[in-house]
Design a protein around this motif. Structure first.
Motif, PDB file in Angstrom:
ATOM      1  N   LEU A 193      31.389 -30.516 -17.530  1.00 32.96           N
ATOM      2  CA  LEU A 193      31.702 -29.070 -18.167  1.00 32.96           C
ATOM      3  C   LEU A 193      32.500 -28.654 -17.018  1.00 32.96           C
ATOM      4  O   LEU A 193      32.268 -28.559 -15.869  1.00 32.96           O
ATOM      5  CB  LEU A 193      30.400 -28.255 -18.310  1.00 32.96           C
ATOM      6  N   ASN A 194      33.658 -27.816 -17.460  1.00 34.08           N
ATOM      7  CA  ASN A 194      34.896 -27.310 -16.573  1.00 34.08           C
ATOM      8  C   ASN A 194      34.680 -25.952 -17.159  1.00 34.08           C
ATOM      9  O   ASN A 194      35.093 -25.618 -18.287  1.00 34.08           O
ATOM     10  CB  ASN A 194      36.003 -27.806 -16.616  1.00 34.08           C
ATOM     11  N   ILE A 195      35.028 -24.919 -16.088  1.00 33.46           N
ATOM     12  CA  ILE A 195      35.255 -23.631 -16.474  1.00 33.46           C
ATOM     13  C   ILE A 195      36.713 -23.400 -16.346  1.00 33.46           C
ATOM     14  O   ILE A 195      37.553 -23.448 -15.345  1.00 33.46           O
ATOM     15  CB  ILE A 195      34.575 -22.730 -15.557  1.00 33.46           C
ATOM     16  N   THR A 196      37.535 -22.855 -17.551  1.00 31.50           N
ATOM     17  CA  THR A 196      39.070 -22.793 -17.292  1.00 31.50           C
ATOM     18  C   THR A 196      39.326 -21.472 -17.095  1.00 31.50           C
ATOM     19  O   THR A 196      40.551 -21.101 -16.566  1.00 31.50           O
ATOM     20  CB  THR A 196      39.676 -23.415 -18.751  1.00 31.50           C
ATOM     21  N   LEU A 249      28.294 -16.358 -12.513  1.00 37.14           N
ATOM     22  CA  LEU A 249      27.812 -17.280 -13.452  1.00 37.14           C
ATOM     23  C   LEU A 249      26.795 -18.167 -12.551  1.00 37.14           C
ATOM     24  O   LEU A 249      27.494 -19.184 -12.009  1.00 37.14           O
ATOM     25  CB  LEU A 249      28.977 -18.096 -14.129  1.00 37.14           C
ATOM     26  N   VAL A 250      25.547 -18.154 -12.593  1.00 33.41           N
ATOM     27  CA  VAL A 250      24.620 -18.838 -11.699  1.00 33.41           C
ATOM     28  C   VAL A 250      24.318 -20.276 -12.214  1.00 33.41           C
ATOM     29  O   VAL A 250      24.525 -20.986 -11.463  1.00 33.41           O
ATOM     30  CB  VAL A 250      23.250 -18.061 -11.941  1.00 33.41           C
ATOM     31  N   SER A 251      24.310 -20.448 -13.651  1.00 34.26           N
ATOM     32  CA  SER A 251      24.368 -21.826 -14.227  1.00 34.26           C
ATOM     33  C   SER A 251      25.100 -21.656 -15.511  1.00 34.26           C
ATOM     34  O   SER A 251      24.950 -21.052 -16.282  1.00 34.26           O
ATOM     35  CB  SER A 251      22.998 -22.300 -14.272  1.00 34.26           C
ATOM     36  N   PHE A 252      25.532 -23.000 -15.898  1.00 38.24           N
ATOM     37  CA  PHE A 252      26.359 -23.428 -17.027  1.00 38.24           C
ATOM     38  C   PHE A 252      26.188 -24.758 -17.222  1.00 38.24           C
ATOM     39  O   PHE A 252      26.998 -25.434 -16.637  1.00 38.24           O
ATOM     40  CB  PHE A 252      27.806 -22.782 -17.048  1.00 38.24           C
ATOM     41  N   GLN A 253      25.261 -24.952 -18.037  1.00 37.97           N
ATOM     42  CA  GLN A 253      25.298 -26.737 -18.278  1.00 37.97           C
ATOM     43  C   GLN A 253      24.750 -27.279 -19.766  1.00 37.97           C
ATOM     44  O   GLN A 253      24.593 -26.322 -20.643  1.00 37.97           O
ATOM     45  CB  GLN A 253      23.902 -27.143 -17.419  1.00 37.97           C
ATOM     46  N   TRP A 288      23.388 -20.972 -20.324  1.00 36.82           N
ATOM     47  CA  TRP A 288      23.953 -20.494 -18.869  1.00 36.82           C
ATOM     48  C   TRP A 288      23.178 -18.934 -18.578  1.00 36.82           C
ATOM     49  O   TRP A 288      22.155 -18.734 -19.518  1.00 36.82           O
ATOM     50  CB  TRP A 288      25.228 -19.779 -19.205  1.00 36.82           C
ATOM     51  N   THR A 289      23.075 -18.720 -17.304  1.00 35.62           N
ATOM     52  CA  THR A 289      22.823 -17.738 -16.769  1.00 35.62           C
ATOM     53  C   THR A 289      23.631 -16.900 -16.034  1.00 35.62           C
ATOM     54  O   THR A 289      24.327 -17.481 -15.109  1.00 35.62           O
ATOM     55  CB  THR A 289      21.606 -18.066 -15.894  1.00 35.62           C
ATOM     56  N   GLY A 334      23.402 -24.786 -11.692  1.00 32.32           N
ATOM     57  CA  GLY A 334      22.407 -24.022 -11.336  1.00 32.32           C
ATOM     58  C   GLY A 334      22.361 -23.574  -9.828  1.00 32.32           C
ATOM     59  O   GLY A 334      21.278 -22.845  -9.555  1.00 32.32           O
ATOM     60  N   GLU A 335      23.138 -24.198  -8.826  1.00 32.06           N
ATOM     61  CA  GLU A 335      22.986 -23.895  -7.423  1.00 32.06           C
ATOM     62  C   GLU A 335      23.967 -22.465  -7.110  1.00 32.06           C
ATOM     63  O   GLU A 335      25.157 -22.979  -7.557  1.00 32.06           O
ATOM     64  CB  GLU A 335      23.084 -24.978  -6.708  1.00 32.06           C
TER      65      GLU A 335
END
Length: 151
Positions: free
Chosen positions: A141-144, A63-67, A83-84, A39-40
């Motif tokens: 969470l990881n973005i692959t 990708l501002v936030s993903f949780q 997500w945002t 989110g940061e």
């Protein structure tokens, strides 16, 4: 069923199983990942090996936030991804990304792909998706992979 048909069926099943294993190995070999944003907006979460845009901003910064959002209640597990996305480019964009959720020991619990389309320049888009996770405790969470294309 005749012996000949059983042999052909067995051979066909073996070939299909081998092809599936080969395809799964070939498609699942990318082991690189980055943590999901919390989110940061920071530049620290952009891996140095990613290609930078002319302004020095990575498309990944959109990708501002993903949780995870635990909406469980009354003993029923209900965990969602939220997500945002903020389109920082000058053109309408489509976003797609792959993710994984891992436990504290690094074991993958689940993974998937998300898509956000037709996001106008400067526009913010929010999305959500249900998961099969049973808990958020110790889950990371990881973005692959992450891609932005012109819409």
């Amino acid at each position: 069923m005749s012996k000949h048909r059983r042999r052909i069926s067995s051979a066909l099943i073996s070939v299909v199983a081998a092809a599936g294993l080969t395809l799964g190995t070939a498609c699942g070999s990318d082991e690189s990942s980055t943590p999901a944003p919390n989110g940061e907006t920071t530049t620290e979460r952009t891996p140095p090996e990613e290609k930078q845009e002319p302004q020095g901003k990575s498309e990944r910064a959109d990708l501002v936030s993903f949780q995870l959002d635990d909406r469980s209640q009354a003993g029923i597990t209900n965990i969602w991804l939220v997500w945002t996305i903020k389109n920082n480019s000058s053109e309408k964009s489509n976003y797609s990304w792959d993710w994984e959720a891992v436990d504290a020991s690094g074991t993958r619990l689940t993974n998937g792909s998300q898509l956000e389309t037709n996001v106008q320049p400067g526009q913010t888009a929010k999305g959500e998706y249900p998961t099969t996770l049973k808990s958020t405790e110790g889950v990371k969470l990881n973005i692959t992979s992450f891609n932005r294309t012109a819409g």
